[in-house]
Design a protein around this motif. Structure first.
Motif, PDB file in Angstrom:
ATOM      1  N   LEU A   9     -37.920  -0.313   6.088  1.00 25.95           N
ATOM      2  CA  LEU A   9     -37.730  -1.721   5.979  1.00 25.95           C
ATOM      3  C   LEU A   9     -36.745  -2.340   4.805  1.00 25.95           C
ATOM      4  O   LEU A   9     -35.659  -1.732   4.610  1.00 25.95           O
ATOM      5  N   ASN A 157     -48.463  -4.641  10.070  1.00 30.71           N
ATOM      6  CA  ASN A 157     -47.808  -5.507   9.102  1.00 30.71           C
ATOM      7  C   ASN A 157     -47.187  -6.867   9.730  1.00 30.71           C
ATOM      8  O   ASN A 157     -46.861  -6.774  11.041  1.00 30.71           O
ATOM      9  N   VAL A 159     -44.230  -8.876   9.747  1.00 29.21           N
ATOM     10  CA  VAL A 159     -42.966  -8.601   9.348  1.00 29.21           C
ATOM     11  C   VAL A 159     -41.937 -10.090   9.767  1.00 29.21           C
ATOM     12  O   VAL A 159     -41.996 -10.521  11.046  1.00 29.21           O
ATOM     13  N   GLU A 191     -38.538  -8.972   5.922  1.00 25.71           N
ATOM     14  CA  GLU A 191     -39.376  -8.806   4.633  1.00 25.71           C
ATOM     15  C   GLU A 191     -41.011  -9.157   5.418  1.00 25.71           C
ATOM     16  O   GLU A 191     -41.473  -9.445   6.312  1.00 25.71           O
ATOM     17  N   THR A 192     -41.763  -7.984   4.703  1.00 26.97           N
ATOM     18  CA  THR A 192     -43.065  -8.017   4.982  1.00 26.97           C
ATOM     19  C   THR A 192     -43.887  -8.750   4.327  1.00 26.97           C
ATOM     20  O   THR A 192     -43.933  -8.955   3.280  1.00 26.97           O
ATOM     21  N   PRO A 231     -41.017   1.854  10.574  1.00 21.84           N
ATOM     22  CA  PRO A 231     -41.451   1.030  11.491  1.00 21.84           C
ATOM     23  C   PRO A 231     -41.701   1.705  12.582  1.00 21.84           C
ATOM     24  O   PRO A 231     -41.213   2.870  13.126  1.00 21.84           O
TER      25      PRO A 231
END
Length: 246
Positions: A9, A157, A159, A191-192, A231
């Protein structure tokens, strides 16, 4: 082409101006890993353009940096994009990566120029229950972005993947020297921003986090991750478009 790198990420980001969610149900998420310095990538970039124009998938192009040594440094590339590709490789049990490579729904890979294969893979995932099964919607509410995520199974998540709508590049050196190539949906940042535990969830992001004058588009992915943070499967997704050239 197939070198080696690693890590998952990314970070930093925001949204801007007048935003709107795109209408219509999406069949899947297609992530293309490409390079301006890769001689086999232009056919995949052309197939990717057709995917974008279909309007029924979320298509994101990640320009990687490991071919920059060939004589042309990709002007849209980043090590974070390379790290994301290697994260997928680890998730899928692969020791290397290649360009042009497409990842569909975070679940499987295939050659980036194989448009028919990509569409067939999206359809097969949908029929197997591995499509975008969790509904996501996003809308501006005053000076905030509200993201609504439906119920489902597991954890994931939230994202944000930020991208430019279109960039035209004159490639002056390297394997594609002399070519003028237009690239769609090239990713600028990831960005998470939150987590989902299977329950219906609403997430509100303040304007101070979202405002960025140059922003043109943002995909919102509900994406699972491995125990190591790489991911993995994408369960749901939507797109918010913004700014100029929309």
């Amino acid at each position: 082409m197939s070198p080696r790198f690693l890590i998952p990420l990314i970070a930093g980001v925001a949204l801007a101006g007048s935003l709107h969610a795109e209408d219509g149900k999406r069949r899947g998420v297609v992530e293309l890993f490409t390079s301006q310095g890769c001689s086999s990538c232009p056919p995949a970039d052309a197939a990717f353009r057709k995917l974008v124009n279909q309007g029924d998938v979320i298509a994101l192009a990640y320009h990687i940096d490991y071919w920059n040594y060939l004589g042309w440094a990709d002007t849209l590339s980043s090590k974070e994009n390379t790290e994301r590709q290697y994260g997928y490789a680890r998730t899928m049990g692969r020791s290397n990566v290649y360009t042009p490579q497409v990842i569909v729904n975070g679940r499987g890979h295939l050659a980036g120029a194989d448009l028919n294969g990509i569409n067939s893979r999206i359809d097969s995932y949908s029929s197997e229950g591995n499509g975008l099964t969790v509904p996501i919607s996003a809308a501006m509410r005053g000076d905030e972005l509200e993201i609504n995520i439906g119920a489902g199974q597991g954890k994931a998540n939230v994202v944000m993947v930020y991208f430019d709508k279109e960039k035209t590049i004159n490639v002056e050196k390297g394997e594609n020297s002399g070519k003028k190539i237009s690239y769609l949906h090239s990713v600028t940042n990831v960005e998470t921003v939150g987590m989902w535990d299977g329950k219906a969830t609403s997430l509100t992001l303040p304007a101070s986090v979202l405002q960025r004058p140059q922003l043109e588009g943002c995909a919102i992915l509900l994406q699972t991750a491995t125990a190591d943070g790489d991911p993995a499967a994408i369960l749901g997704a939507t797109v918010v478009m913004a700014g100029k050239n929309i």
